[in-house]
Design a protein around this motif. Structure first.
Motif, mmCIF file in Angstrom:
data_model
loop_
_atom_site.group_PDB
_atom_site.id
_atom_site.type_symbol
_atom_site.label_atom_id
_atom_site.label_comp_id
_atom_site.label_asym_id
_atom_site.label_seq_id
_atom_site.Cartn_x
_atom_site.Cartn_y
_atom_site.Cartn_z
ATOM 1 N N LEU A 58 30.953 50.229 23.687
ATOM 2 C CA LEU A 58 32.100 50.964 23.148
ATOM 3 C C LEU A 58 31.878 52.474 23.215
ATOM 4 O O LEU A 58 30.833 52.979 22.818
ATOM 5 C CB LEU A 58 32.361 50.559 21.693
ATOM 6 N N THR A 59 32.885 53.178 23.709
ATOM 7 C CA THR A 59 32.855 54.639 23.737
ATOM 8 C C THR A 59 33.229 55.172 22.351
ATOM 9 O O THR A 59 33.718 54.421 21.491
ATOM 10 C CB THR A 59 33.869 55.182 24.756
ATOM 11 N N ASP A 60 33.054 56.461 22.152
ATOM 12 C CA ASP A 60 33.442 57.070 20.876
ATOM 13 C C ASP A 60 34.933 56.877 20.617
ATOM 14 O O ASP A 60 35.335 56.566 19.497
ATOM 15 C CB ASP A 60 33.095 58.559 20.850
ATOM 16 N N ALA A 61 35.749 57.052 21.645
ATOM 17 C CA ALA A 61 37.203 56.877 21.479
ATOM 18 C C ALA A 61 37.536 55.426 21.125
ATOM 19 O O ALA A 61 38.431 55.175 20.303
ATOM 20 C CB ALA A 61 37.933 57.301 22.751
ATOM 21 N N GLU A 62 36.845 54.479 21.727
ATOM 22 C CA GLU A 62 37.080 53.068 21.420
ATOM 23 C C GLU A 62 36.654 52.731 20.000
ATOM 24 O O GLU A 62 37.337 51.975 19.306
ATOM 25 C CB GLU A 62 36.358 52.170 22.429
ATOM 26 N N VAL A 63 35.540 53.284 19.556
ATOM 27 C CA VAL A 63 35.097 53.076 18.170
ATOM 28 C C VAL A 63 36.148 53.614 17.216
ATOM 29 O O VAL A 63 36.546 52.935 16.262
ATOM 30 C CB VAL A 63 33.724 53.741 17.909
ATOM 31 N N GLU A 64 36.631 54.805 17.482
ATOM 32 C CA GLU A 64 37.660 55.412 16.635
ATOM 33 C C GLU A 64 38.922 54.547 16.596
ATOM 34 O O GLU A 64 39.485 54.300 15.529
ATOM 35 C CB GLU A 64 37.992 56.820 17.138
#
Length: 166
Positions: A58-64
């Motif tokens: 998971l990327t930071d944007a996906e986590v968010e």
């Protein structure tokens, strides 16, 4: 219903319905697309393994994006999130005593101030005091360590929910 019959039913879903069911597990478009694209799966474990691998990246944007739908521990999920799953997973928190409930509320607030996001934990199978202990422990994490724990908990939640699908 047998494991194979359930998997066969999942494999036979039209792509839009399969994606809808997957998004209820982890609402991250890339994860949903990756897991759906692997159909048909020959065995349930192959599906779980593919979902596990995709969730570890998971990327930071996906986590968010994934966290946007999760309620605070001890609070009810809102529309647009998997309300039933959240209620089931947080059942032990609903039965906690007033002191634990207050400490969770305060801990949630401290966590949000510290990390600028909602505290997320795989609540299923944990008692309210265990969740509180993890919250208090994780408040001491550095940003990188905490991000890794968030990703791992999102992965655990997704896999638990996927088990309900198949």
């Amino acid at each position: 219903m047998s494991e194979q019959t359930t998997l066969e039913r999942f494999n036979a879903l039209d792509p839009a319905e399969a994606k809808r069911q997957l998004a209820a597990c982890l609402d991250v478009a890339r994860w949903v697309d990756d897991v759906e694209a692997g159909r048909p799966y020959a065995a349930r474990q192959a599906l779980v393994d593919a979902a596990d691998r995709a969730a570890r990246q998971l990327t930071d944007a996906e986590v968010e994006a994934a966290l946007a739908g999760h309620p605070r521990i001890g609070e009810r999920a809102q529309a647009g999130h998997n309300v039933e799953a959240s209620a089931r997973e947080q059942a032990a928190v609903d039965r906690s005593d007033a002191e634990v409930t207050e400490r969770l509320r305060a801990g949630n607030a401290a966590y949000e101030r510290r990390f600028d996001r909602v505290f997320l934990i795989r609540a299923a199978g944990r008692t309210a005091p265990q969740i509180l202990a993890e919250l208090e422990r994780r408040l001491g994490n550095d940003d990188e360590s905490e991000r890794a724990e968030v990703v791992d908990n999102l992965r655990q939640i997704a896999l638990l929910r996927l088990e309900q699908v198949v």
